[in-house]
Design a protein around this motif. Sequence first.
Motif, PDB file in Angstrom:
ATOM      1  N   SER A 199      43.501 -39.183 -14.237  1.00  0.00           N
ATOM      2  CA  SER A 199      43.760 -38.325 -15.391  1.00  0.00           C
ATOM      3  C   SER A 199      42.709 -37.230 -15.542  1.00  0.00           C
ATOM      4  O   SER A 199      42.965 -36.206 -16.172  1.00  0.00           O
ATOM      5  CB  SER A 199      43.798 -39.163 -16.676  1.00  0.00           C
ATOM      6  N   ARG A 200      41.539 -37.446 -14.967  1.00  0.00           N
ATOM      7  CA  ARG A 200      40.452 -36.488 -15.119  1.00  0.00           C
ATOM      8  C   ARG A 200      40.274 -35.593 -13.901  1.00  0.00           C
ATOM      9  O   ARG A 200      39.382 -34.729 -13.887  1.00  0.00           O
ATOM     10  CB  ARG A 200      39.147 -37.242 -15.400  1.00  0.00           C
ATOM     11  N   SER A 201      41.070 -35.790 -12.874  1.00  0.00           N
ATOM     12  CA  SER A 201      40.941 -34.963 -11.667  1.00  0.00           C
ATOM     13  C   SER A 201      41.392 -33.544 -11.963  1.00  0.00           C
ATOM     14  O   SER A 201      42.314 -33.319 -12.741  1.00  0.00           O
ATOM     15  CB  SER A 201      41.779 -35.559 -10.530  1.00  0.00           C
ATOM     16  N   SER A 202      40.702 -32.580 -11.345  1.00  0.00           N
ATOM     17  CA  SER A 202      41.015 -31.172 -11.606  1.00  0.00           C
ATOM     18  C   SER A 202      40.325 -30.292 -10.575  1.00  0.00           C
ATOM     19  O   SER A 202      39.592 -30.776  -9.720  1.00  0.00           O
ATOM     20  CB  SER A 202      40.552 -30.773 -13.017  1.00  0.00           C
ATOM     21  N   GLY A 203      40.535 -28.991 -10.691  1.00  0.00           N
ATOM     22  CA  GLY A 203      39.890 -28.031  -9.802  1.00  0.00           C
ATOM     23  C   GLY A 203      40.887 -27.084  -9.184  1.00  0.00           C
ATOM     24  O   GLY A 203      41.622 -27.456  -8.273  1.00  0.00           O
ATOM     25  N   LEU A 204      40.941 -25.869  -9.673  1.00  0.00           N
ATOM     26  CA  LEU A 204      41.910 -24.887  -9.194  1.00  0.00           C
ATOM     27  C   LEU A 204      41.402 -24.158  -7.955  1.00  0.00           C
ATOM     28  O   LEU A 204      40.253 -23.706  -7.912  1.00  0.00           O
ATOM     29  CB  LEU A 204      42.219 -23.869 -10.292  1.00  0.00           C
ATOM     30  N   ALA A 205      42.275 -24.033  -6.970  1.00  0.00           N
ATOM     31  CA  ALA A 205      41.901 -23.306  -5.754  1.00  0.00           C
ATOM     32  C   ALA A 205      41.589 -21.845  -6.053  1.00  0.00           C
ATOM     33  O   ALA A 205      40.890 -21.184  -5.289  1.00  0.00           O
ATOM     34  CB  ALA A 205      43.019 -23.403  -4.719  1.00  0.00           C
ATOM     35  N   GLY A 206      42.101 -21.349  -7.169  1.00  0.00           N
ATOM     36  CA  GLY A 206      41.800 -19.972  -7.552  1.00  0.00           C
ATOM     37  C   GLY A 206      40.330 -19.719  -7.828  1.00  0.00           C
ATOM     38  O   GLY A 206      39.894 -18.564  -7.860  1.00  0.00           O
ATOM     39  N   ASN A 207      39.552 -20.793  -8.007  1.00  0.00           N
ATOM     40  CA  ASN A 207      38.111 -20.639  -8.242  1.00  0.00           C
ATOM     41  C   ASN A 207      37.293 -20.541  -6.956  1.00  0.00           C
ATOM     42  O   ASN A 207      36.063 -20.393  -7.014  1.00  0.00           O
ATOM     43  CB  ASN A 207      37.570 -21.804  -9.071  1.00  0.00           C
ATOM     44  N   ILE A 208      37.952 -20.632  -5.811  1.00  0.00           N
ATOM     45  CA  ILE A 208      37.234 -20.483  -4.545  1.00  0.00           C
ATOM     46  C   ILE A 208      36.598 -19.101  -4.489  1.00  0.00           C
ATOM     47  O   ILE A 208      37.241 -18.093  -4.788  1.00  0.00           O
ATOM     48  CB  ILE A 208      38.185 -20.686  -3.356  1.00  0.00           C
ATOM     49  N   GLY A 209      35.331 -19.067  -4.121  1.00  0.00           N
ATOM     50  CA  GLY A 209      34.599 -17.805  -4.084  1.00  0.00           C
ATOM     51  C   GLY A 209      33.803 -17.536  -5.338  1.00  0.00           C
ATOM     52  O   GLY A 209      33.126 -16.511  -5.436  1.00  0.00           O
ATOM     53  N   THR A 210      33.855 -18.472  -6.293  1.00  0.00           N
ATOM     54  CA  THR A 210      33.088 -18.316  -7.531  1.00  0.00           C
ATOM     55  C   THR A 210      32.075 -19.450  -7.652  1.00  0.00           C
ATOM     56  O   THR A 210      32.102 -20.431  -6.893  1.00  0.00           O
ATOM     57  CB  THR A 210      34.004 -18.346  -8.768  1.00  0.00           C
ATOM     58  N   MET A 211      31.212 -19.341  -8.654  1.00  0.00           N
ATOM     59  CA  MET A 211      30.227 -20.395  -8.890  1.00  0.00           C
ATOM     60  C   MET A 211      30.882 -21.690  -9.363  1.00  0.00           C
ATOM     61  O   MET A 211      30.291 -22.765  -9.267  1.00  0.00           O
ATOM     62  CB  MET A 211      29.196 -19.926  -9.923  1.00  0.00           C
ATOM     63  N   THR A 212      32.092 -21.586  -9.852  1.00  0.00           N
ATOM     64  CA  THR A 212      32.797 -22.767 -10.351  1.00  0.00           C
ATOM     65  C   THR A 212      33.182 -23.722  -9.230  1.00  0.00           C
ATOM     66  O   THR A 212      33.268 -24.943  -9.445  1.00  0.00           O
ATOM     67  CB  THR A 212      34.074 -22.333 -11.110  1.00  0.00           C
ATOM     68  N   LYS A 213      33.413 -23.198  -8.032  1.00  0.00           N
ATOM     69  CA  LYS A 213      33.919 -24.013  -6.928  1.00  0.00           C
ATOM     70  C   LYS A 213      33.070 -25.249  -6.677  1.00  0.00           C
ATOM     71  O   LYS A 213      33.595 -26.358  -6.521  1.00  0.00           O
ATOM     72  CB  LYS A 213      34.003 -23.170  -5.656  1.00  0.00           C
ATOM     73  N   ALA A 214      31.763 -25.092  -6.627  1.00  0.00           N
ATOM     74  CA  ALA A 214      30.889 -26.234  -6.345  1.00  0.00           C
ATOM     75  C   ALA A 214      30.972 -27.295  -7.430  1.00  0.00           C
ATOM     76  O   ALA A 214      30.796 -28.491  -7.160  1.00  0.00           O
ATOM     77  CB  ALA A 214      29.440 -25.767  -6.189  1.00  0.00           C
ATOM     78  N   THR A 215      31.267 -26.865  -8.658  1.00  0.00           N
ATOM     79  CA  THR A 215      31.339 -27.837  -9.746  1.00  0.00           C
ATOM     80  C   THR A 215      32.579 -28.718  -9.651  1.00  0.00           C
ATOM     81  O   THR A 215      32.636 -29.763 -10.298  1.00  0.00           O
ATOM     82  CB  THR A 215      31.308 -27.152 -11.132  1.00  0.00           C
ATOM     83  N   HIS A 216      33.571 -28.317  -8.861  1.00  0.00           N
ATOM     84  CA  HIS A 216      34.718 -29.200  -8.643  1.00  0.00           C
ATOM     85  C   HIS A 216      34.244 -30.524  -8.039  1.00  0.00           C
ATOM     86  O   HIS A 216      34.685 -31.595  -8.438  1.00  0.00           O
ATOM     87  CB  HIS A 216      35.724 -28.560  -7.690  1.00  0.00           C
ATOM     88  N   CYS A 217      33.338 -30.420  -7.073  1.00  0.00           N
ATOM     89  CA  CYS A 217      32.818 -31.625  -6.402  1.00  0.00           C
ATOM     90  C   CYS A 217      31.895 -32.404  -7.328  1.00  0.00           C
ATOM     91  O   CYS A 217      31.956 -33.642  -7.372  1.00  0.00           O
ATOM     92  CB  CYS A 217      32.069 -31.215  -5.136  1.00  0.00           C
ATOM     93  N   GLY A 218      31.054 -31.700  -8.052  1.00  0.00           N
ATOM     94  CA  GLY A 218      30.169 -32.371  -8.994  1.00  0.00           C
ATOM     95  C   GLY A 218      30.929 -33.060 -10.101  1.00  0.00           C
ATOM     96  O   GLY A 218      30.603 -34.182 -10.511  1.00  0.00           O
ATOM     97  N   HIS A 219      31.960 -32.393 -10.614  1.00  0.00           N
ATOM     98  CA  HIS A 219      32.771 -32.985 -11.675  1.00  0.00           C
ATOM     99  C   HIS A 219      33.519 -34.214 -11.165  1.00  0.00           C
ATOM    100  O   HIS A 219      33.611 -35.235 -11.874  1.00  0.00           O
ATOM    101  CB  HIS A 219      33.776 -31.957 -12.197  1.00  0.00           C
ATOM    102  N   ALA A 220      34.027 -34.141  -9.941  1.00  0.00           N
ATOM    103  CA  ALA A 220      34.715 -35.294  -9.359  1.00  0.00           C
ATOM    104  C   ALA A 220      33.779 -36.489  -9.263  1.00  0.00           C
ATOM    105  O   ALA A 220      34.159 -37.629  -9.550  1.00  0.00           O
ATOM    106  CB  ALA A 220      35.252 -34.936  -7.962  1.00  0.00           C
ATOM    107  N   SER A 221      32.543 -36.231  -8.861  1.00  0.00           N
ATOM    108  CA  SER A 221      31.562 -37.308  -8.787  1.00  0.00           C
ATOM    109  C   SER A 221      31.266 -37.873 -10.170  1.00  0.00           C
ATOM    110  O   SER A 221      31.161 -39.088 -10.353  1.00  0.00           O
ATOM    111  CB  SER A 221      30.265 -36.781  -8.143  1.00  0.00           C
ATOM    112  N   ARG A 222      31.151 -37.013 -11.154  1.00  0.00           N
ATOM    113  CA  ARG A 222      30.822 -37.434 -12.518  1.00  0.00           C
ATOM    114  C   ARG A 222      31.949 -38.263 -13.135  1.00  0.00           C
ATOM    115  O   ARG A 222      31.689 -39.327 -13.710  1.00  0.00           O
ATOM    116  CB  ARG A 222      30.566 -36.202 -13.381  1.00  0.00           C
ATOM    117  N   VAL A 223      33.183 -37.826 -13.039  1.00  0.00           N
ATOM    118  CA  VAL A 223      34.262 -38.530 -13.720  1.00  0.00           C
ATOM    119  C   VAL A 223      34.627 -39.827 -13.016  1.00  0.00           C
ATOM    120  O   VAL A 223      35.177 -40.752 -13.623  1.00  0.00           O
ATOM    121  CB  VAL A 223      35.520 -37.645 -13.884  1.00  0.00           C
TER     122      VAL A 223
END
Length: 224
Positions: A199-223
């Motif tokens: 339910s908490r998984s997320s991360g839009l491919a549209g963020n590739i190339g931005t600073m947000t991209k790396a947080t997809h992995c960090g957020h996955a680890s956190r949740v």
Amino acid sequence: MDKVTLLLARKALALDLATINSKTLEKAKKLVQDGTGVMLAGMNHPTICLLANHVKTYGSSPQSPVYGHGFSTSPHEAAFVNGSAIHVLDYEPMFVPPTHAVSPILAGLYALAHQDTRGEIEKRFMCAFIAGIQFQADLRNAAQSSDDEANKNNHHFPFEKHGFHPPGTVGALGSALAASIFLSNTVEETAMALGIAASRSSGLAGNIGTMTKATHCGHASRVG
């Protein structure tokens, strides 16, 4: 509770390091080494400095370190920053079909390990790491048919930046499974953890190339 999730949890929790062949174990150890190296290399990246400074203001219970930044925080937030650092330079190993499987698993396990006082920590760590990596691989392989269909329509990740960034989706589930194994959760607890992580998984491919991209992995680890 879903029978498939319970079956997965039961099989994953039964994993025994003694039954894993030496080549697989050696590859897993190299992934841990590689992930640790790129994490340390990424700690001074502007994105990670922003995240670390932000998390530091929370004043959370200092249980797990944010490496290279001189403070500790909750395991969840340490996993977030350290997981983002593993991915931020984009040098962590790539799986095919595409995903970055190391960052969501390794950062969470490091965060948990720092507050663990039980025995056999190395054994539980490696079992959890291997299971988390394999689970992500299985999920990505299962999605191959949809990847192929998207490719036919010229919407294939990552080139057209459509859909979800895989580490943010399968990574959350892999992290939850790895954490459950490391913590010696019950089958039922593990199944519930997987459901919550889904339910908490997320991360839009549209963020590739931005600073947000790396947080997809960090957020996955956190949740997870």
